[in-house]
Design a protein around this motif. Sequence first.
Motif, PDB file in Angstrom:
ATOM      1  N   SER A 217     110.647   5.091  40.101  1.00 43.08           N
ATOM      2  CA  SER A 217     109.529   4.785  40.986  1.00 43.08           C
ATOM      3  C   SER A 217     109.910   3.678  41.963  1.00 43.08           C
ATOM      4  O   SER A 217     110.492   2.665  41.569  1.00 43.08           O
ATOM      5  N   GLY A 218     109.576   3.903  43.239  1.00 42.18           N
ATOM      6  CA  GLY A 218     109.919   2.931  44.257  1.00 42.18           C
ATOM      7  C   GLY A 218     111.328   3.057  44.786  1.00 42.18           C
ATOM      8  O   GLY A 218     111.769   2.248  45.602  1.00 42.18           O
ATOM      9  N   GLY A 219     112.048   4.105  44.361  1.00 42.66           N
ATOM     10  CA  GLY A 219     113.436   4.258  44.768  1.00 42.66           C
ATOM     11  C   GLY A 219     113.639   4.978  46.079  1.00 42.66           C
ATOM     12  O   GLY A 219     114.773   5.125  46.532  1.00 42.66           O
ATOM     13  N   GLY A 220     112.556   5.465  46.695  1.00 42.49           N
ATOM     14  CA  GLY A 220     112.690   6.072  48.017  1.00 42.49           C
ATOM     15  C   GLY A 220     112.743   7.590  48.037  1.00 42.49           C
ATOM     16  O   GLY A 220     113.131   8.173  49.060  1.00 42.49           O
ATOM     17  N   LYS A 221     112.336   8.246  46.965  1.00 43.16           N
ATOM     18  CA  LYS A 221     112.365   9.715  46.930  1.00 43.16           C
ATOM     19  C   LYS A 221     111.567  10.319  48.079  1.00 43.16           C
ATOM     20  O   LYS A 221     112.040  11.193  48.800  1.00 43.16           O
ATOM     21  N   SER A 222     110.327   9.859  48.222  1.00 49.25           N
ATOM     22  CA  SER A 222     109.438  10.428  49.242  1.00 49.25           C
ATOM     23  C   SER A 222     109.938  10.114  50.644  1.00 49.25           C
ATOM     24  O   SER A 222     109.905  10.973  51.533  1.00 49.25           O
ATOM     25  N   THR A 223     110.394   8.879  50.854  1.00 47.82           N
ATOM     26  CA  THR A 223     110.877   8.486  52.176  1.00 47.82           C
ATOM     27  C   THR A 223     112.080   9.326  52.573  1.00 47.82           C
ATOM     28  O   THR A 223     112.178   9.820  53.705  1.00 47.82           O
ATOM     29  N   LEU A 224     113.005   9.512  51.642  1.00 49.10           N
ATOM     30  CA  LEU A 224     114.202  10.313  51.912  1.00 49.10           C
ATOM     31  C   LEU A 224     113.837  11.774  52.146  1.00 49.10           C
ATOM     32  O   LEU A 224     114.344  12.420  53.066  1.00 49.10           O
ATOM     33  N   MET A 225     112.933  12.293  51.315  1.00 48.20           N
ATOM     34  CA  MET A 225     112.520  13.691  51.465  1.00 48.20           C
ATOM     35  C   MET A 225     111.874  13.931  52.823  1.00 48.20           C
ATOM     36  O   MET A 225     112.162  14.925  53.507  1.00 48.20           O
ATOM     37  N   LEU A 226     111.016  13.009  53.260  1.00 55.21           N
ATOM     38  CA  LEU A 226     110.331  13.189  54.543  1.00 55.21           C
ATOM     39  C   LEU A 226     111.293  13.019  55.720  1.00 55.21           C
ATOM     40  O   LEU A 226     111.090  13.624  56.776  1.00 55.21           O
ATOM     41  N   LYS A 227     112.335  12.221  55.562  1.00 58.75           N
ATOM     42  CA  LYS A 227     113.370  12.147  56.599  1.00 58.75           C
ATOM     43  C   LYS A 227     114.131  13.472  56.693  1.00 58.75           C
ATOM     44  O   LYS A 227     114.462  13.942  57.784  1.00 58.75           O
ATOM     45  N   LEU A 228     114.402  14.086  55.555  1.00 56.94           N
ATOM     46  CA  LEU A 228     115.066  15.391  55.556  1.00 56.94           C
ATOM     47  C   LEU A 228     114.179  16.454  56.191  1.00 56.94           C
ATOM     48  O   LEU A 228     114.676  17.433  56.747  1.00 56.94           O
ATOM     49  N   MET A 229     112.861  16.249  56.127  1.00 56.04           N
ATOM     50  CA  MET A 229     111.932  17.185  56.750  1.00 56.04           C
ATOM     51  C   MET A 229     112.030  17.166  58.276  1.00 56.04           C
ATOM     52  O   MET A 229     111.515  18.064  58.944  1.00 56.04           O
ATOM     53  N   GLU A 230     112.687  16.170  58.845  1.00 55.99           N
ATOM     54  CA  GLU A 230     112.859  16.133  60.297  1.00 55.99           C
ATOM     55  C   GLU A 230     113.775  17.254  60.789  1.00 55.99           C
ATOM     56  O   GLU A 230     113.775  17.595  61.968  1.00 55.99           O
ATOM     57  N   ASN A 231     114.568  17.812  59.876  1.00 56.62           N
ATOM     58  CA  ASN A 231     115.371  18.971  60.250  1.00 56.62           C
ATOM     59  C   ASN A 231     114.443  20.149  60.501  1.00 56.62           C
ATOM     60  O   ASN A 231     113.580  20.466  59.684  1.00 56.62           O
ATOM     61  N   SER A 232     114.617  20.829  61.632  1.00 54.81           N
ATOM     62  CA  SER A 232     113.688  21.908  62.009  1.00 54.81           C
ATOM     63  C   SER A 232     113.724  23.090  61.061  1.00 54.81           C
ATOM     64  O   SER A 232     112.799  23.900  61.038  1.00 54.81           O
ATOM     65  N   ASP A 233     114.798  23.207  60.247  1.00 53.98           N
ATOM     66  CA  ASP A 233     114.906  24.317  59.299  1.00 53.98           C
ATOM     67  C   ASP A 233     114.527  23.909  57.884  1.00 53.98           C
ATOM     68  O   ASP A 233     114.772  24.658  56.935  1.00 53.98           O
TER      69      ASP A 233
END
Length: 373
Positions: free
Chosen positions: A174-190
Amino acid sequence: MMKSSRELYQHFCDGVVFEPREIQLEWAGIRVALRSNSLEMLDELSKYFLHCILPSDDLVATEGTIRIAAIEQEEPLVEMNFQDWRREGGKTGRKDSYADLSDGRLLRKVRTGMVFLQNSKLLLALGPCVANSNQVVNFIISQVMNRLQHSNYLICHAAAVQVNGLGLALAGFSGGGKSTLMLKLMENSDSKFISNDRLFLRYSDDGVHAVGVPKLPRVNPGTLLNNARLRVLMDEGDQLYFDNLPFSELWNIEKKYDVPIETLYGMGRILASSELSAVIILNWRHDSDEPTMIQAVDIAARRELLAAVKKAPGPFYQDANGKFLQDDNGVDEEPYLSLLQLSQVWELSGKVDIECGVNLIMNQLALEPLCQD
């Protein structure tokens, strides 16, 4: 004192007039029917589950449908001997309490007073539902999670995203950045969103199949501030306040924001499931002086990393025979070890650096650098 779920259900529903409207959602082949005495509650649930709501002409009775009722009322007074459910390591404060019945379980949220009745057939949420709609959502999600576990899926503490057709699980403490990293990966259009915090895995003909839950990402202010697409979820006052907080305080803020994936990223950007290509374990630290790096690991030789992946099902878990989990049940590592040995496992270590982490993952996948919409 009433002890059976049926008696309590009848007691709670006595005199309640339910709206004639019913909504249904479907996720990974699991159908859930929802009713309430509050149109506002039904509207809230319809909006939240827009990505998996069924059109009105598909609302037919099917065998195996999970049926849940939500009763909007003041905080109910229930004379039961509730016990606190022990929280996982690292988390403080009282959250859930429960009382086992002869044929089910009664659960109460300590902070809000919301009460949930559950047995194999009767599922009821009651209390100030509209004011605590996230807890009603979580109750619905918990029943989907139960059904997945009845189908031999293993619960994991992980986010998941599909990038260029490759399914990635992001596990970490918890607090390790899972969501932040996942949402950054969502910036890829695919890319497509699968899950934010709970992921379910089981064997498939191709290795490991992963299923998420129909819950939108629920993230802290730090995740929003560092993502231009997501800052719009905060009003100007919140942005100004959180912008001026030191990082050490910002990271521990408890306030959460729902991220409407299809509103912000586009329609069709949510998947229920994917074949799993890799598990990425976030074993990095904010206070590290080491460079951010990614490397393949032999999970059998690094069993300590399983602690970031394994997850106890929690007080709402009820097995296929109707038996509830007790809070002294441990989590067996062996099923996790067996499944993860069928997938690539990578470790992100060193200093927490989201941008660098994204680029390292893309390189590890032998994909082009992040292509934003």
